[in-house]
Design a protein around this motif. Sequence first.
Motif, PDB file in Angstrom:
ATOM      1  N   THR A  70       0.850  -1.185   0.000  1.00  0.00           N
ATOM      2  CA  THR A  70       0.000   0.000   0.000  1.00  0.00           C
ATOM      3  C   THR A  70       0.886   1.235   0.000  1.00  0.00           C
ATOM      4  N   LYS A  73       1.748   2.092   3.683  1.00  0.00           N
ATOM      5  CA  LYS A  73       2.880   1.412   4.316  1.00  0.00           C
ATOM      6  C   LYS A  73       4.203   2.036   3.887  1.00  0.00           C
ATOM      7  N   ASN A 120      -7.285  -3.962   2.551  1.00  0.00           N
ATOM      8  CA  ASN A 120      -6.154  -3.105   2.883  1.00  0.00           C
ATOM      9  C   ASN A 120      -6.609  -1.676   3.170  1.00  0.00           C
ATOM     10  N   ILE A 145      -6.938  -2.693   7.538  1.00  0.00           N
ATOM     11  CA  ILE A 145      -5.503  -2.445   7.643  1.00  0.00           C
ATOM     12  C   ILE A 145      -5.090  -2.109   9.081  1.00  0.00           C
ATOM     13  N   PRO A 152       0.019  -4.651   5.083  1.00  0.00           N
ATOM     14  CA  PRO A 152      -1.025  -5.000   4.113  1.00  0.00           C
ATOM     15  C   PRO A 152      -0.830  -6.367   3.463  1.00  0.00           C
ATOM     16  N   THR A 158      -0.140 -11.044   7.716  1.00  0.00           N
ATOM     17  CA  THR A 158      -1.462 -10.425   7.770  1.00  0.00           C
ATOM     18  C   THR A 158      -2.559 -11.463   7.576  1.00  0.00           C
TER      19      THR A 158
END
Length: 237
Positions: A70, A73, A120, A145, A152, A158
């Motif tokens: 992302t 991030k 996300n 998220i 992500p 995750t």
Amino acid sequence: MKKLARLPTRSEFAHVTDWVFDLDNTLYPHHVNLFAQIDRNMTAYVAKLLSLDPADAKKLQKDYYRDHGTTLKGLMVHHGIDPNEFLEQAHAIDYSIVPADPALGEAIKSLPGRKFIFTNGSVAHAQMTARALGILDHFDDIFDIVAADFVPKPAGETYDKFMSLHRVDTRNAVMFEDLPRNLLVPKALGMKTVLLVPQNLEYTFAESWEKSNDTDEQIDYVTEDLAGFLRSLLTDL
């Protein structure tokens, strides 16, 4: 590029007890292009944060998206931004362009087992989008998220957090996604995988790496019509 697959039969999904859906470009079609608004907001945020012109800001935004999963991030790693402020500004959009989808709502409601949104994005964004579609009440939970500690998809940790939180047996689960790379881990975990693609496979606003190809072995099914795909699983219930 992966071709559209035949519709599955109910027997191929008879074991599924957990239905996991990505949000953007998955629960609504690509051509709605809701994400274009988010994209513009993110570019504006990067431009202001780093005093860049729009073209340079967009390039950096896309580089972070590609490299970190992302844009958020990437900005956290390289610039230490406040993620909550970013999410609020990125999702300050007009949701009225999302059309209600009663057929999709009925199909999701009729699926046996639990249903989740795994995104996300933020819970607030998922709620607004799903509410506009008319499907929000059919989901058991939204994993966003923030719940992922801002790590992500496609990061394996995750998926592990999501599966552990909801005690999902991946052998009895299916993941619906629009990004091929986000199906690598689900497939490795034993989930069935379904890729959502634009109608007529017309990728008019996607990055080249976001598209599928014939070597994407992590993809079990490809469809451009989520409601139709789900209905095919309900015909002999």
